[in-house]
Design a protein around this motif. Structure first.
Motif, PDB file in Angstrom:
ATOM      1  N   ASP A   1      32.414  37.635  40.597  1.00  0.00           N
ATOM      2  CA  ASP A   1      33.529  38.113  40.566  1.00  0.00           C
ATOM      3  C   ASP A   1      33.769  37.685  41.938  1.00  0.00           C
ATOM      4  N   VAL A   2      35.016  37.058  42.424  1.00  0.00           N
ATOM      5  CA  VAL A   2      35.511  37.001  43.792  1.00  0.00           C
ATOM      6  C   VAL A   2      36.586  37.607  44.030  1.00  0.00           C
ATOM      7  N   LYS A   3      37.547  39.156  42.830  1.00  0.00           N
ATOM      8  CA  LYS A   3      38.342  39.370  43.333  1.00  0.00           C
ATOM      9  C   LYS A   3      38.850  40.257  44.359  1.00  0.00           C
ATOM     10  N   SER A   4      38.023  40.672  44.258  1.00  0.00           N
ATOM     11  CA  SER A   4      37.370  41.632  45.704  1.00  0.00           C
ATOM     12  C   SER A   4      37.019  40.137  47.242  1.00  0.00           C
TER      13      SER A   4
ATOM     14  N   ILE B   1      36.895  27.891  40.930  1.00  0.00           N
ATOM     15  CA  ILE B   1      37.056  29.788  40.886  1.00  0.00           C
ATOM     16  C   ILE B   1      38.305  29.162  39.354  1.00  0.00           C
ATOM     17  N   VAL B   2      37.837  30.724  38.131  1.00  0.00           N
ATOM     18  CA  VAL B   2      39.014  31.072  37.121  1.00  0.00           C
ATOM     19  C   VAL B   2      39.549  32.111  36.782  1.00  0.00           C
ATOM     20  N   GLY B   3      40.969  32.086  37.181  1.00  0.00           N
ATOM     21  CA  GLY B   3      41.607  33.381  37.112  1.00  0.00           C
ATOM     22  C   GLY B   3      41.586  33.545  35.324  1.00  0.00           C
ATOM     23  N   PHE B   4      41.694  34.654  34.298  1.00  0.00           N
ATOM     24  CA  PHE B   4      42.301  35.099  33.441  1.00  0.00           C
ATOM     25  C   PHE B   4      42.613  36.336  33.335  1.00  0.00           C
ATOM     26  N   GLU B   5      43.544  36.074  32.264  1.00  0.00           N
ATOM     27  CA  GLU B   5      43.870  37.672  31.829  1.00  0.00           C
ATOM     28  C   GLU B   5      43.367  37.932  30.242  1.00  0.00           C
TER      29      GLU B   5
ATOM     30  N   GLN C   1      47.252  43.747  39.751  1.00  0.00           N
ATOM     31  CA  GLN C   1      46.897  43.389  38.163  1.00  0.00           C
ATOM     32  C   GLN C   1      45.690  43.622  37.275  1.00  0.00           C
ATOM     33  N   SER C   2      44.832  45.218  37.059  1.00  0.00           N
ATOM     34  CA  SER C   2      43.903  45.000  36.909  1.00  0.00           C
ATOM     35  C   SER C   2      43.296  44.342  35.765  1.00  0.00           C
ATOM     36  N   ALA C   3      44.851  44.180  35.032  1.00  0.00           N
ATOM     37  CA  ALA C   3      44.351  42.536  33.264  1.00  0.00           C
ATOM     38  C   ALA C   3      43.524  41.664  34.118  1.00  0.00           C
ATOM     39  N   LEU C   4      44.459  40.717  35.331  1.00  0.00           N
ATOM     40  CA  LEU C   4      43.983  40.081  35.408  1.00  0.00           C
ATOM     41  C   LEU C   4      42.591  39.327  36.595  1.00  0.00           C
ATOM     42  N   GLN C   5      41.864  38.382  35.895  1.00  0.00           N
ATOM     43  CA  GLN C   5      40.173  38.677  36.590  1.00  0.00           C
ATOM     44  C   GLN C   5      40.157  37.176  37.452  1.00  0.00           C
ATOM     45  N   LEU C   6      39.570  37.623  38.634  1.00  0.00           N
ATOM     46  CA  LEU C   6      39.414  35.749  38.914  1.00  0.00           C
ATOM     47  C   LEU C   6      37.630  36.093  39.662  1.00  0.00           C
TER      48      LEU C   6
ATOM     49  N   PRO D   1      53.068  27.985  49.479  1.00  0.00           N
ATOM     50  CA  PRO D   1      52.587  29.007  49.981  1.00  0.00           C
ATOM     51  C   PRO D   1      53.728  30.648  49.946  1.00  0.00           C
ATOM     52  N   GLU D   2      54.808  30.174  49.180  1.00  0.00           N
ATOM     53  CA  GLU D   2      55.409  31.140  48.909  1.00  0.00           C
ATOM     54  C   GLU D   2      54.805  31.693  47.052  1.00  0.00           C
ATOM     55  N   ALA D   3      53.838  30.110  46.344  1.00  0.00           N
ATOM     56  CA  ALA D   3      53.991  30.008  45.173  1.00  0.00           C
ATOM     57  C   ALA D   3      52.672  30.774  45.203  1.00  0.00           C
ATOM     58  N   LEU D   4      51.374  30.296  46.215  1.00  0.00           N
ATOM     59  CA  LEU D   4      50.777  31.466  46.020  1.00  0.00           C
ATOM     60  C   LEU D   4      50.245  32.374  46.536  1.00  0.00           C
ATOM     61  N   GLU D   5      51.368  32.824  47.288  1.00  0.00           N
ATOM     62  CA  GLU D   5      51.585  34.697  48.290  1.00  0.00           C
ATOM     63  C   GLU D   5      51.249  35.862  47.028  1.00  0.00           C
ATOM     64  N   ARG D   6      53.192  34.733  45.860  1.00  0.00           N
ATOM     65  CA  ARG D   6      52.651  35.644  44.761  1.00  0.00           C
ATOM     66  C   ARG D   6      51.389  35.480  43.732  1.00  0.00           C
ATOM     67  N   THR D   7      51.117  35.033  43.090  1.00  0.00           N
ATOM     68  CA  THR D   7      49.454  34.529  42.453  1.00  0.00           C
ATOM     69  C   THR D   7      49.122  35.448  43.919  1.00  0.00           C
ATOM     70  N   LEU D   8      48.222  35.616  44.528  1.00  0.00           N
ATOM     71  CA  LEU D   8      47.448  36.226  44.478  1.00  0.00           C
ATOM     72  C   LEU D   8      47.798  37.841  45.188  1.00  0.00           C
ATOM     73  N   GLU D   9      49.471  38.060  44.945  1.00  0.00           N
ATOM     74  CA  GLU D   9      49.673  39.699  44.751  1.00  0.00           C
ATOM     75  C   GLU D   9      49.719  40.153  43.317  1.00  0.00           C
ATOM     76  N   GLU D  10      49.622  38.891  42.296  1.00  0.00           N
ATOM     77  CA  GLU D  10      49.397  39.209  41.373  1.00  0.00           C
ATOM     78  C   GLU D  10      47.935  39.368  41.029  1.00  0.00           C
ATOM     79  N   TYR D  11      47.004  39.075  41.407  1.00  0.00           N
ATOM     80  CA  TYR D  11      45.717  39.036  41.045  1.00  0.00           C
ATOM     81  C   TYR D  11      45.045  40.929  41.748  1.00  0.00           C
ATOM     82  N   LYS D  12      46.266  40.554  42.655  1.00  0.00           N
ATOM     83  CA  LYS D  12      45.567  42.113  43.428  1.00  0.00           C
ATOM     84  C   LYS D  12      46.051  43.455  43.107  1.00  0.00           C
TER      85      LYS D  12
END
Length: 146
Positions: free
Chosen positions: A4-7, A56-60, A39-44, A26-37
């Protein structure tokens, strides 16, 4: 092995890998980072060997017991060595989802999923005229015991 690398999402290693999985923006990366941070259903998860994060693999996780891959990436120098395959297979064995799904606009990625036993469906072209694919792996349903 997957960890788990979400932390540790704010580390340069995780962010570098995420840049390979999102539009080079860079804006897409920032949006993605905020989504993972946020949303608890999103795992990384990351694939680590000898204390080096290689992919890495990110999933819902969905309510119906399915997993939807949102992002998958491997360091360029380690591509073609089976790490992405290993991450997908590890998700299948460790999480035992009803379905494992992914969407991609990359025909090479669609073939990657096809080679792992996914059914690949064309979703037609998106607004930019790029063909999209939906990749679905259905796990075997347990047989009813009598």
């Amino acid at each position: 092995m997957l960890i788990d690398v979400k932390s540790i999402i704010d580390t340069p290693e995780v962010q570098e890998l995420l840049t390979y999985a999102v539009i080079d923006d860079p804006e897409a990366l920032e949006r993605t980072l905020e989504e993972y941070k946020g949303q608890s259903a999103l795992q990384l998860y990351g694939w680590e060997e000898e204390d080096l994060l290689l992919g890495i693999v990110g999933f819902e996780e969905t309510e119906d017991g399915s997993l939807e891959v949102r992002h998958i990436a491997v360091l360029p120098e380690n591509r073609g060595k089976g790490y992405a395959r290993g991450m997908i297979l590890e998700l299948l064995t460790s999480r035992n989802p009803r379905y494992l799904m992914a969407e991609t606009e990359d025909e090479i990625a669609a073939n990657f999923y096809r080679n792992l036993g996914f059914m690949v469906y064309s979703l037609g072209e998106n607004s930019a005229g790029i063909e999209m694919f939906r990749c679905v792996y259905e796990t075997d349903e347990p047989e009813d015991e009598e």
